[in-house]
Design a protein around this motif. Structure first.
Motif, mmCIF file in Angstrom:
data_model
loop_
_atom_site.group_PDB
_atom_site.id
_atom_site.type_symbol
_atom_site.label_atom_id
_atom_site.label_comp_id
_atom_site.label_asym_id
_atom_site.label_seq_id
_atom_site.Cartn_x
_atom_site.Cartn_y
_atom_site.Cartn_z
ATOM 1 N N ILE A 9 41.627 5.804 -9.437
ATOM 2 C CA ILE A 9 41.403 4.759 -9.109
ATOM 3 C C ILE A 9 40.017 4.315 -8.270
ATOM 4 C CG2 ILE A 9 42.231 2.391 -8.114
ATOM 5 C CD1 ILE A 9 45.080 3.301 -8.516
ATOM 6 N N VAL A 10 39.906 5.038 -7.193
ATOM 7 C CA VAL A 10 39.074 4.999 -6.400
ATOM 8 C C VAL A 10 37.616 5.104 -7.246
ATOM 9 C CG1 VAL A 10 37.690 5.874 -4.457
ATOM 10 C CG2 VAL A 10 39.978 5.438 -4.193
ATOM 11 N N CYS A 11 37.572 6.425 -7.920
ATOM 12 C CA CYS A 11 36.418 6.860 -8.537
ATOM 13 C C CYS A 11 35.967 5.937 -9.852
ATOM 14 C CB CYS A 11 36.515 8.084 -9.355
ATOM 15 S SG CYS A 11 36.725 9.639 -8.147
ATOM 16 N N SER A 12 36.855 5.200 -10.481
ATOM 17 C CA SER A 12 36.738 4.248 -11.441
ATOM 18 C C SER A 12 35.906 3.127 -10.900
ATOM 19 C CB SER A 12 38.027 3.770 -12.074
ATOM 20 O OG SER A 12 38.506 4.869 -12.922
ATOM 21 N N ALA A 13 36.590 2.648 -9.747
ATOM 22 C CA ALA A 13 36.112 1.640 -9.063
ATOM 23 C C ALA A 13 34.605 1.637 -8.460
ATOM 24 C CB ALA A 13 36.940 1.030 -7.703
ATOM 25 N N ALA A 191 49.997 3.270 -26.290
ATOM 26 C CA ALA A 191 49.011 2.254 -26.423
ATOM 27 C C ALA A 191 47.517 2.563 -26.092
ATOM 28 C CB ALA A 191 49.215 1.208 -25.406
ATOM 29 N N ASN A 192 47.371 3.459 -25.241
ATOM 30 C CA ASN A 192 45.947 3.848 -24.935
ATOM 31 C C ASN A 192 45.338 4.670 -26.283
ATOM 32 O OD1 ASN A 192 43.467 3.702 -23.449
ATOM 33 N ND2 ASN A 192 44.279 5.661 -22.091
ATOM 34 N N MET A 193 46.198 5.609 -26.534
ATOM 35 C CA MET A 193 45.889 6.563 -27.724
ATOM 36 C C MET A 193 45.632 5.760 -28.867
ATOM 37 S SD MET A 193 45.444 9.504 -26.359
ATOM 38 C CE MET A 193 45.236 8.844 -24.761
ATOM 39 N N ILE A 194 46.466 4.544 -29.327
ATOM 40 C CA ILE A 194 46.316 3.976 -30.340
ATOM 41 C C ILE A 194 45.165 3.076 -30.129
ATOM 42 C CG2 ILE A 194 47.246 1.679 -31.655
ATOM 43 C CD1 ILE A 194 50.041 3.046 -31.013
ATOM 44 N N GLN A 195 44.680 2.550 -29.061
ATOM 45 C CA GLN A 195 43.652 2.106 -28.791
ATOM 46 C C GLN A 195 42.258 2.887 -29.183
ATOM 47 O OE1 GLN A 195 42.904 -1.221 -28.411
ATOM 48 N NE2 GLN A 195 41.044 -1.683 -27.382
ATOM 49 N N PHE A 196 42.366 4.109 -29.019
ATOM 50 C CA PHE A 196 41.395 4.977 -29.172
ATOM 51 C C PHE A 196 41.029 5.371 -30.786
ATOM 52 C CE2 PHE A 196 41.755 7.386 -24.810
ATOM 53 C CZ PHE A 196 40.714 6.610 -24.472
ATOM 54 N N TYR A 197 42.361 5.195 -31.420
ATOM 55 C CA TYR A 197 42.237 5.377 -32.996
ATOM 56 C C TYR A 197 41.671 4.378 -33.377
ATOM 57 C CZ TYR A 197 44.013 6.707 -37.401
ATOM 58 O OH TYR A 197 44.083 7.107 -38.894
ATOM 59 N N ILE A 207 37.447 -1.288 -20.167
ATOM 60 C CA ILE A 207 38.911 -1.469 -20.670
ATOM 61 C C ILE A 207 39.577 -0.024 -20.899
ATOM 62 C CG2 ILE A 207 40.399 -1.928 -22.994
ATOM 63 C CD1 ILE A 207 39.258 -4.318 -21.794
ATOM 64 N N CYS A 208 38.914 1.036 -21.036
ATOM 65 C CA CYS A 208 39.637 2.417 -21.094
ATOM 66 C C CYS A 208 39.964 2.916 -19.854
ATOM 67 C CB CYS A 208 38.229 3.281 -21.619
ATOM 68 S SG CYS A 208 38.986 5.284 -21.531
ATOM 69 N N LEU A 209 39.234 2.602 -18.569
ATOM 70 C CA LEU A 209 39.373 2.873 -17.214
ATOM 71 C C LEU A 209 40.713 1.872 -17.004
ATOM 72 C CD1 LEU A 209 35.958 3.223 -15.888
ATOM 73 C CD2 LEU A 209 37.580 5.013 -16.444
ATOM 74 N N THR A 210 40.729 0.849 -17.268
ATOM 75 C CA THR A 210 41.652 -0.051 -16.919
ATOM 76 C C THR A 210 43.168 0.343 -17.552
ATOM 77 O OG1 THR A 210 40.375 -2.072 -16.780
ATOM 78 C CG2 THR A 210 42.807 -2.455 -17.004
ATOM 79 N N LEU A 211 43.320 0.723 -18.536
ATOM 80 C CA LEU A 211 44.391 1.053 -19.389
ATOM 81 C C LEU A 211 44.652 2.493 -18.729
ATOM 82 C CD1 LEU A 211 43.863 0.402 -23.228
ATOM 83 C CD2 LEU A 211 45.345 -0.859 -21.734
ATOM 84 N N CYS A 212 43.958 3.415 -18.551
ATOM 85 C CA CYS A 212 44.260 4.790 -17.717
ATOM 86 C C CYS A 212 44.777 4.522 -16.540
ATOM 87 C CB CYS A 212 43.008 5.606 -17.831
ATOM 88 S SG CYS A 212 42.690 6.261 -19.431
ATOM 89 N N THR A 213 44.332 3.450 -15.839
ATOM 90 C CA THR A 213 44.793 2.963 -14.451
ATOM 91 C C THR A 213 46.336 2.497 -14.548
ATOM 92 O OG1 THR A 213 42.393 2.434 -13.740
ATOM 93 C CG2 THR A 213 44.438 1.675 -12.348
ATOM 94 N N LEU A 214 46.409 1.787 -15.290
ATOM 95 C CA LEU A 214 47.966 1.034 -15.757
ATOM 96 C C LEU A 214 48.691 2.338 -16.110
ATOM 97 C CD1 LEU A 214 46.996 -2.186 -17.479
ATOM 98 C CD2 LEU A 214 47.810 -1.848 -15.137
#
Length: 233
Positions: A9-13, A191-197, A207-214
């Motif tokens: 979270i810190v690194c992404s922010a 959900a994240n992997m489907i989004q990648f696909y 969006i990627c960092l947000t989904l991974c954070t969730l």
């Protein structure tokens, strides 16, 4: 796991709000931060699921002598490391020329195996955990009160009845929380992997960092609730 998720979270922010991801170098760094910390957090959650099996099955036996623990740990580690390395070998890092925004992700050949392993490992380890709880459930029963055999006493009898009821409720809560926790672990990852696909690995960095954070937050919540329920039993 808390350290891994908090670091993510810190690194992404810092990368998004502090640096802005306005060039390829920053996009490259954010992609690898996401990949490494995300996979570390996922690996820790799988280790927790294996440890949970050991606690229920043989808490007083050394892990080196628990064949079921070793088997689950080896199979989980090999399968997860295989898909993680596959993702490391083929990351997608793109700075779009038209909008100047960072896009990151992994291709379908990496996202589909990652999702499949996540589902299989989660389902198998949770199923083993619930299977190992069956003798306890049968012993205490889910529809009747468990009373321990001791000299007859009205006072003791009432205390034992209350204890059996509390144990029954705790086991029921643990089973439900295990099932719900498994869903909380799987759904964000799927959900994240489907989004990648769908996006062919070219997902917008924010969006990627947000989904991974969730996803990481759901994993932490699942670990916390399951650990607390095991300790209360």
């Amino acid at each position: 796991m808390y350290i891994a998720v908090f670091s993510f979270i810190v690194c992404s922010a810092v990368m998004v709000a502090g640096q802005g991801l306005y060039n390829y170098r920053l996009c490259f760094g954010a992609t690898w931060i996401c990949l490494i910390l995300y996979t570390v957090a996922k690996f820790v959650i799988y280790v927790f699921l294996v440890e949970r099996i050991h606690v229920v099955r043989a808490p007083f036996v050394r892990r080196s002598r628990d064949w079921l623990y070793l088997s689950c740990l080896v199979l989980m580690s090999v399968s997860f490391l295989a898909v993680a390395v596959n993702a490391y070998l083929s990351p997608i890092i793109i700075m779009e020329a038209d909008d100047g925004r960072c896009h990151m992700g992994i291709p379908g050949k990496a996202s589909i195996p990652f999702m499949s392993v996540d589902i299989v490992v989660d389902v198998v380890l949770t199923s083993v955990f619930i299977y190992l709880l069956r003798p306890v459930v049968k012993m205490h029963g889910l529809n009747k009160t468990h009373v321990v055999r001791v000299p007859k006493s009205p006072i003791l009898g009432r205390e034992e009845e209350v204890h059996g009821t509390a144990m029954r409720k705790s086991i029921r809560k643990l089973l439900w929380k295990s099932l719900i926790g498994s869903l909380l672990i799987m759904i964000p990852t799927i959900a994240n992997m489907i989004q990648f696909y769908i996006m062919q690995g070219r997902e917008l960095a924010l969006i990627c960092l947000t989904l991974c954070t969730l996803d990481g937050k759901c994993d932490c919540l699942s670990v916390y609730t399951n650990t607390w329920q095991v300790l209360t039993i």
